[in-house]
Design a protein around this motif. Structure first.
Motif, PDB file in Angstrom:
ATOM      1  N   SER A  69       0.917  -1.101   0.027  1.00  0.00           N
ATOM      2  CA  SER A  69       0.098   0.087   0.016  1.00  0.00           C
ATOM      3  C   SER A  69       1.010   1.150  -0.153  1.00  0.00           C
ATOM      4  O   SER A  69       1.757   1.307   0.583  1.00  0.00           O
ATOM      5  CB  SER A  69      -0.866   0.214   1.204  1.00  0.00           C
ATOM      6  N   PRO A  70       0.495   2.074  -0.865  1.00  0.00           N
ATOM      7  CA  PRO A  70       1.396   3.372  -0.897  1.00  0.00           C
ATOM      8  C   PRO A  70       1.714   3.954   0.556  1.00  0.00           C
ATOM      9  O   PRO A  70       2.702   4.680   0.652  1.00  0.00           O
ATOM     10  CB  PRO A  70       0.691   4.318  -2.007  1.00  0.00           C
ATOM     11  N   SER A  71       0.425   4.270   1.179  1.00  0.00           N
ATOM     12  CA  SER A  71       0.571   4.846   2.512  1.00  0.00           C
ATOM     13  C   SER A  71       1.586   4.377   3.616  1.00  0.00           C
ATOM     14  O   SER A  71       1.853   4.897   4.621  1.00  0.00           O
ATOM     15  CB  SER A  71      -0.636   5.011   3.024  1.00  0.00           C
ATOM     16  N   LYS A  72       1.972   2.866   3.221  1.00  0.00           N
ATOM     17  CA  LYS A  72       2.820   2.248   4.296  1.00  0.00           C
ATOM     18  C   LYS A  72       4.104   2.222   3.926  1.00  0.00           C
ATOM     19  O   LYS A  72       5.051   1.457   4.403  1.00  0.00           O
ATOM     20  CB  LYS A  72       2.286   0.809   4.392  1.00  0.00           C
ATOM     21  N   LEU A  73       4.494   2.928   2.813  1.00  0.00           N
ATOM     22  CA  LEU A  73       6.030   2.490   2.257  1.00  0.00           C
ATOM     23  C   LEU A  73       6.842   3.285   3.082  1.00  0.00           C
ATOM     24  O   LEU A  73       6.485   4.445   3.885  1.00  0.00           O
ATOM     25  CB  LEU A  73       6.130   3.173   0.732  1.00  0.00           C
ATOM     26  N   LEU A  74       8.480   2.721   3.078  1.00  0.00           N
ATOM     27  CA  LEU A  74       9.280   3.459   3.833  1.00  0.00           C
ATOM     28  C   LEU A  74       8.903   3.654   5.406  1.00  0.00           C
ATOM     29  O   LEU A  74       9.349   4.782   5.982  1.00  0.00           O
ATOM     30  CB  LEU A  74       9.749   5.020   3.256  1.00  0.00           C
ATOM     31  N   GLN A  75       8.468   2.775   5.902  1.00  0.00           N
ATOM     32  CA  GLN A  75       8.388   2.610   7.487  1.00  0.00           C
ATOM     33  C   GLN A  75       9.511   1.452   7.866  1.00  0.00           C
ATOM     34  O   GLN A  75      10.177   0.888   7.221  1.00  0.00           O
ATOM     35  CB  GLN A  75       7.016   2.137   7.806  1.00  0.00           C
ATOM     36  N   CYS A  76       9.579   1.388   9.172  1.00  0.00           N
ATOM     37  CA  CYS A  76      10.124   0.191   9.818  1.00  0.00           C
ATOM     38  C   CYS A  76       9.647  -1.121   9.213  1.00  0.00           C
ATOM     39  O   CYS A  76       8.350  -1.419   9.238  1.00  0.00           O
ATOM     40  CB  CYS A  76      10.310   0.292  11.405  1.00  0.00           C
ATOM     41  N   HIS A  77      10.296  -1.910   9.021  1.00  0.00           N
ATOM     42  CA  HIS A  77      10.000  -3.275   8.247  1.00  0.00           C
ATOM     43  C   HIS A  77       9.333  -4.185   9.182  1.00  0.00           C
ATOM     44  O   HIS A  77       8.395  -4.635   8.924  1.00  0.00           O
ATOM     45  CB  HIS A  77      11.370  -4.046   7.614  1.00  0.00           C
ATOM     46  N   ARG A  78       9.709  -4.199  10.408  1.00  0.00           N
ATOM     47  CA  ARG A  78       9.022  -4.781  11.533  1.00  0.00           C
ATOM     48  C   ARG A  78       7.690  -4.240  11.658  1.00  0.00           C
ATOM     49  O   ARG A  78       6.621  -4.976  11.763  1.00  0.00           O
ATOM     50  CB  ARG A  78       9.952  -4.821  12.806  1.00  0.00           C
ATOM     51  N   LYS A  79       7.424  -2.975  11.672  1.00  0.00           N
ATOM     52  CA  LYS A  79       6.121  -2.067  12.046  1.00  0.00           C
ATOM     53  C   LYS A  79       5.294  -2.665  10.945  1.00  0.00           C
ATOM     54  O   LYS A  79       4.276  -2.913  11.042  1.00  0.00           O
ATOM     55  CB  LYS A  79       6.460  -0.701  12.061  1.00  0.00           C
ATOM     56  N   ALA A  80       5.698  -2.520   9.676  1.00  0.00           N
ATOM     57  CA  ALA A  80       5.104  -2.974   8.656  1.00  0.00           C
ATOM     58  C   ALA A  80       4.630  -4.422   8.520  1.00  0.00           C
ATOM     59  O   ALA A  80       3.347  -4.580   8.231  1.00  0.00           O
ATOM     60  CB  ALA A  80       6.099  -2.455   7.190  1.00  0.00           C
ATOM     61  N   LEU A 244      10.638 -12.480  10.854  1.00  0.00           N
ATOM     62  CA  LEU A 244      10.421 -11.429  11.625  1.00  0.00           C
ATOM     63  C   LEU A 244      11.365 -10.445  11.195  1.00  0.00           C
ATOM     64  O   LEU A 244      12.602 -10.374  11.604  1.00  0.00           O
ATOM     65  CB  LEU A 244      10.291 -11.483  13.038  1.00  0.00           C
ATOM     66  N   PRO A 245      11.191  -9.383  10.477  1.00  0.00           N
ATOM     67  CA  PRO A 245      12.031  -8.284   9.965  1.00  0.00           C
ATOM     68  C   PRO A 245      12.877  -7.669  11.384  1.00  0.00           C
ATOM     69  O   PRO A 245      12.385  -7.662  12.473  1.00  0.00           O
ATOM     70  CB  PRO A 245      11.223  -7.430   9.271  1.00  0.00           C
ATOM     71  N   PRO A 246      13.828  -6.897  11.170  1.00  0.00           N
ATOM     72  CA  PRO A 246      14.608  -6.504  12.231  1.00  0.00           C
ATOM     73  C   PRO A 246      13.806  -5.163  12.529  1.00  0.00           C
ATOM     74  O   PRO A 246      13.228  -4.284  11.658  1.00  0.00           O
ATOM     75  CB  PRO A 246      16.101  -6.132  11.618  1.00  0.00           C
ATOM     76  N   ALA A 247      14.089  -4.811  13.723  1.00  0.00           N
ATOM     77  CA  ALA A 247      13.357  -3.377  14.386  1.00  0.00           C
ATOM     78  C   ALA A 247      14.383  -2.385  13.994  1.00  0.00           C
ATOM     79  O   ALA A 247      15.010  -1.932  15.013  1.00  0.00           O
ATOM     80  CB  ALA A 247      13.192  -3.518  15.731  1.00  0.00           C
ATOM     81  N   ILE A 248      14.318  -1.765  12.815  1.00  0.00           N
ATOM     82  CA  ILE A 248      15.010  -0.515  12.438  1.00  0.00           C
ATOM     83  C   ILE A 248      14.214   0.465  11.902  1.00  0.00           C
ATOM     84  O   ILE A 248      13.740   0.218  10.687  1.00  0.00           O
ATOM     85  CB  ILE A 248      16.281  -0.966  11.386  1.00  0.00           C
ATOM     86  N   PRO A 249      13.932   1.440  12.739  1.00  0.00           N
ATOM     87  CA  PRO A 249      13.085   2.428  12.233  1.00  0.00           C
ATOM     88  C   PRO A 249      13.597   3.305  11.112  1.00  0.00           C
ATOM     89  O   PRO A 249      14.823   3.462  11.205  1.00  0.00           O
ATOM     90  CB  PRO A 249      12.801   3.072  13.489  1.00  0.00           C
ATOM     91  N   GLU A 250      12.669   3.812  10.313  1.00  0.00           N
ATOM     92  CA  GLU A 250      13.268   4.694   9.267  1.00  0.00           C
ATOM     93  C   GLU A 250      13.468   5.884   9.753  1.00  0.00           C
ATOM     94  O   GLU A 250      14.154   6.803   9.098  1.00  0.00           O
ATOM     95  CB  GLU A 250      12.142   4.726   8.056  1.00  0.00           C
ATOM     96  N   ARG A 251      12.560   6.374  10.717  1.00  0.00           N
ATOM     97  CA  ARG A 251      12.731   7.790  11.527  1.00  0.00           C
ATOM     98  C   ARG A 251      12.982   7.557  12.803  1.00  0.00           C
ATOM     99  O   ARG A 251      12.501   6.724  13.493  1.00  0.00           O
ATOM    100  CB  ARG A 251      11.489   8.384  10.945  1.00  0.00           C
ATOM    101  N   ASP A 252      13.643   8.555  13.495  1.00  0.00           N
ATOM    102  CA  ASP A 252      14.161   8.655  14.679  1.00  0.00           C
ATOM    103  C   ASP A 252      12.985   8.323  15.826  1.00  0.00           C
ATOM    104  O   ASP A 252      12.882   7.742  16.791  1.00  0.00           O
ATOM    105  CB  ASP A 252      14.985   9.586  15.279  1.00  0.00           C
ATOM    106  N   TRP A 253      11.829   9.038  15.532  1.00  0.00           N
ATOM    107  CA  TRP A 253      10.742   9.258  16.344  1.00  0.00           C
ATOM    108  C   TRP A 253       9.739   8.108  15.937  1.00  0.00           C
ATOM    109  O   TRP A 253       8.507   7.776  17.027  1.00  0.00           O
ATOM    110  CB  TRP A 253       9.804  10.442  16.309  1.00  0.00           C
ATOM    111  N   GLU A 254       9.900   7.007  15.345  1.00  0.00           N
ATOM    112  CA  GLU A 254       8.795   5.989  14.781  1.00  0.00           C
ATOM    113  C   GLU A 254       8.543   5.106  15.973  1.00  0.00           C
ATOM    114  O   GLU A 254       7.344   4.845  16.133  1.00  0.00           O
ATOM    115  CB  GLU A 254       9.607   5.487  13.409  1.00  0.00           C
TER     116      GLU A 254
END
Length: 377
Positions: A69-80, A244-254
């Protein structure tokens, strides 16, 4: 001395209830957070049916690994991954923010765009995209609907917008990467669908407090799009491998605002690296709506409440059923309502069998990964 005689039944001369006072009392009793949430949910349910969108009434099915989904792109892989697999969300959903964002787009931005566009062009509320492409032998699919778009008389898109609301626009110096990625997905899909080139759009931020806006022009950037495609391919690889993907946020506050930070291990709780299945065994920070949505999404897999949540939502316990307490010491299993406990998660009950034998072992619900499809006891 006047008054009722001894033969007068007690209460016979009591004044009749005041209808106005009764109405006030009824209103006071009925104005509760739960009553409001139930009413609002029912309004959304009816609106979806009225607008022919009944498929919105209920949990979304888990996403196929290849679909994005376009709205879910470039997030933390684990969160997604948690979101795509319908893991139970923690905390309270920001329904108010969703509502404000929708109203801002429909009631403010769309009329504004209609006011400023040229006589030869028009405003479409949204456009549907569904495109597929192959990356290193892996098929990827992007599906979703755009925000308002400027179109020609044949309803062909010319210029796209992506509308976002925020507390303030004063701190913005450019579009956020995940919003830019979302607009790029729409541009890529529509550019491939139509004969003419569609390469431009705009991310518009609106302040929820002042209604000030800040707009950023976006031109399709092939290099940036490659980064987005790489993200999609990586996400697909994790899910195809059931990892389970690694918990690496794309943004510091994520992590601070993540709905899965407890099960992930990025919060002050004893959990870490928990998969997407199951409720955390001793955890009471699930919102009622989120909890119902999760269980409804996993009914066929026999999802139930944990004993902790059964104490918090006894009516849901009756509706959905409850897992038993578990003892890690003796392996015993106890029905949730047969154990004396006050619901304080900082002071869990002791296993009665172990206590009788002289050992104090606290009970817990079943581990998250062992809940779904478990045999009823």
């Amino acid at each position: 001395m006047s008054g009722p005689s001894r033969d007068t039944p007690i209460g016979a001369d009591s004044p009749s209830p005041n209808p106005d006072q009764e109405a006030q009392q009824i209103v006071r009793q009925r104005v509760t957070n739960r009553a409001f949430n139930d009413w609002y949910s029912e309004q959304q349910f009816q609106t979806n049916i009225l607008e022919g969108k009944a498929y919105f009434n209920g949990p979304s099915p888990p996403k196929d690994p290849e679909r994005h989904s376009p709205s879910k792109l470039l997030q933390c892989h684990r969160k997604a991954s948690y979101a795509r697999k319908n893991a139970p969300r923690e905390g309270t959903p920001p329904e108010g923010l969703f509502w404000i964002g929708s109203e801002f787009e429909e009631q403010v931005i769309v009329p504004f765009l209609q006011h400023i566009t040229t006589p030869e062009t028009y405003v479409a509320n949204s456009l549907w995209i569904d495109t597929e492409f192959v990356v290193d032998g892996t098929s990827l699919q992007v599906r979703g609907s755009t925000d308002p778009a400027i179109v020609n008389a044949d309803a062909e898109p010319l210029f796209l917008t992506e509308i976002k609301t925020t507390t303030s626009v004063d701190h913005l110096s450019g579009p956020k990467p995940h919003h830019r990625a979302q607009l790029h997905a729409y541009l890529y899909a529509l550019n491939n669908e139509y004969d003419h080139s569609i390469t431009d759009g705009m991310v518009v931020y609106g302040s929820r407090t002042t209604l000030d806006i800040e707009a950023f022009h976006i031109e399709f950037d092939p290099v940036f799009w490659e980064r987005v495609v790489e993200w999609m391919a990586t996400q697909t690889e994790y899910e195809q491998a059931c990892e389970l993907p690694p918990a690496i946020p794309e943004r510091d506050w994520e992590c601070n605002y993540c709905s899965f930070k407890h099960r992930c291990g990025e919060a002050d709780s004893p959990y870490a690296d928990t998969g997407s299945d199951g409720l955390l065994p001793v955890f009471d920070q699930y919102d009622r709506h989120n909890l119902q949505e999760y269980i409804d999404a996993h009914k066929e897999r026999d999802a139930r409440l944990t004993p902790t949540l059964a104490h918090q939502f006894p009516d849901l316990a009756e509706e959905y059923g409850v897992y038993n307490w578990r003892c890690s010491g003796c392996g015993g299993s106890f029905e949730w309502n047969t154990v004396d406990w006050d619901g304080n998660t900082d002071d869990l009950p002791f296993c009665p069998d172990c206590a009788e034998a002289g050992d104090l072992v606290t009970l817990s619900g079943p581990e998250a990964g062992s809940q779904l499809n478990a045999d009823r006891e």
